[in-house]
Write a protein that holds these residues in place. Structure first.
Motif, PDB file in Angstrom:
ATOM      1  N   TRP A   1     -13.545  54.903  58.655  1.00  0.00           N
ATOM      2  CA  TRP A   1     -12.321  55.570  58.195  1.00  0.00           C
ATOM      3  C   TRP A   1     -12.150  56.924  58.877  1.00  0.00           C
ATOM      4  O   TRP A   1     -11.042  57.272  59.320  1.00  0.00           O
ATOM      5  CB  TRP A   1     -12.360  55.753  56.682  1.00  0.00           C
ATOM      6  CG  TRP A   1     -11.022  56.155  56.128  1.00  0.00           C
ATOM      7  CD1 TRP A   1     -10.048  55.338  55.648  1.00  0.00           C
ATOM      8  CD2 TRP A   1     -10.513  57.494  56.035  1.00  0.00           C
ATOM      9  NE1 TRP A   1      -8.955  56.083  55.261  1.00  0.00           N
ATOM     10  CE2 TRP A   1      -9.207  57.405  55.496  1.00  0.00           C
ATOM     11  CE3 TRP A   1     -11.010  58.751  56.358  1.00  0.00           C
ATOM     12  CZ2 TRP A   1      -8.409  58.515  55.266  1.00  0.00           C
ATOM     13  CZ3 TRP A   1     -10.214  59.857  56.150  1.00  0.00           C
ATOM     14  CH2 TRP A   1      -8.929  59.744  55.598  1.00  0.00           C
TER      15      TRP A   1
ATOM     16  N   GLU B   1      -9.130  58.305  61.281  1.00  0.00           N
ATOM     17  CA  GLU B   1      -8.418  59.538  60.959  1.00  0.00           C
ATOM     18  C   GLU B   1      -8.518  60.534  62.108  1.00  0.00           C
ATOM     19  O   GLU B   1      -7.544  61.216  62.446  1.00  0.00           O
ATOM     20  CB  GLU B   1      -8.977  60.141  59.673  1.00  0.00           C
ATOM     21  CG  GLU B   1      -8.224  61.352  59.164  1.00  0.00           C
ATOM     22  CD  GLU B   1      -6.793  61.043  58.727  1.00  0.00           C
ATOM     23  OE1 GLU B   1      -6.031  62.002  58.516  1.00  0.00           O
ATOM     24  OE2 GLU B   1      -6.439  59.848  58.613  1.00  0.00           O
TER      25      GLU B   1
ATOM     26  N   SER C   1      -4.766  50.454  62.835  1.00  0.00           N
ATOM     27  CA  SER C   1      -4.122  51.753  62.715  1.00  0.00           C
ATOM     28  C   SER C   1      -3.040  51.933  63.783  1.00  0.00           C
ATOM     29  O   SER C   1      -1.937  52.415  63.494  1.00  0.00           O
ATOM     30  CB  SER C   1      -5.166  52.865  62.825  1.00  0.00           C
ATOM     31  OG  SER C   1      -4.566  54.144  62.801  1.00  0.00           O
TER      32      SER C   1
END
Length: 257
Positions: A225, A229, A253
């Motif tokens: 994650w 990000e 993503s």
């Protein structure tokens, strides 16, 4: 960037790849999982670790670098020493990744300039044997940004081409949970300077403090994650243990964006 630590004492995978054959097999597996770069290191940088000499470091990494390079893998050598970097570049490595930002060995900056290879400059305050004990930062993103830009300027003055320099804010290395999170959130501020940014959050202890997970190898979901990000915030390179999981997450993503 996949992590291949050929060490007995790295914080997450120490001892797993001390056998060069195993390290080579894992490096090739990471490439098949989607790694663009394989980062090979022979000296642990975990807090409290003991430095090794150049001969010992080379004894761990050289065969691995040579074996991967022979199979056309893009190899980065994770070292602070010119002697180690020189031998590994001769063996086929094509990137130097230095946790000291080319400060620990003055000859390493000269070598990188002479060879014209890309280099990753990392921010590190303090030393491993001192557990990276450092004074508090006024503004961690700005302090780290200023340091890295100063190091980049020194490299350019020494003849290293600007387009061959990447910057790593050095997550962990004595920084608090809040400071590490601020550096991930601030990746874009660093990238705005015009250099590619590398983020290496994978399995680090601040994730354990956030999640309560004490075993580093169980921190992969949070690590994935954070890699996504970091990329969303402006990182060009993410240095990871779980290559397959990170590659999948980055693909999803990108599709959403």
């Amino acid at each position: 960037m996949a992590i291949v630590n050929v060490t007995p004492d790295s914080f997450s995978d120490g001892g797993e790849r001390l056998d060069p054959t195993q390290a080579l097999e894992d490096g090739l597996r990471f490439v098949s999982d989607g790694a663009d770069i394989v980062d090979v290191g022979g000296e642990s940088t975990r807090p409290g670790s003991t430095a090794v000499d150049a001969d010992q470091e080379l004894g761990r990494v050289l065969a691995v670098v040579e074996g991967l390079a022979r199979r056309d893998v893009l190899v980065s050598i994770d070292t602070r020493r010119a002697e180690v970097a020189r031998a590994c570049l001769d063996a086929g490595a094509r990137i130097v990744n230095d946790v000291s930002g080319l400060r620990d060995d003055p000859d390493l900056m000269k070598l990188v300039a002479q060879r014209g290879v890309p280099v990753v400059l990392m921010h590190r305050a303090g030393r491993a044997e001192e557990k990276y004990a450092v004074p508090p930062y006024d503004d961690v993103v700005e302090d780290v940004r200023r340091f890295l830009l100063e190091r980049a300027a020194s490299c350019e003055a020494a003849g290293i081409a600007r387009e061959r320099i990447a910057l790593d804010p050095g997550l962990g290395f004595g920084k608090s949970v809040q400071e590490n999170m601020a550096l991930i959130a601030g990746a874009g501020r660093l990238a705005d300077a015009g250099y590619p940014v590398l983020i290496g959050a994978s399995r680090k202890s601040f994730i354990g403090r956030l999640t309560g997970i004490t075993e580093p190898r169980l921190r992969d979901p949070a690590s994935v994650w954070l890699a996504v990000e970091a990329a969303r915030r402006g990182a060009a390179i993410v240095r990871v243990h779980d290559v397959a999981g990170t590659r999948q997450a980055l693909a999803v993503s990108a599709a959403i964006r």
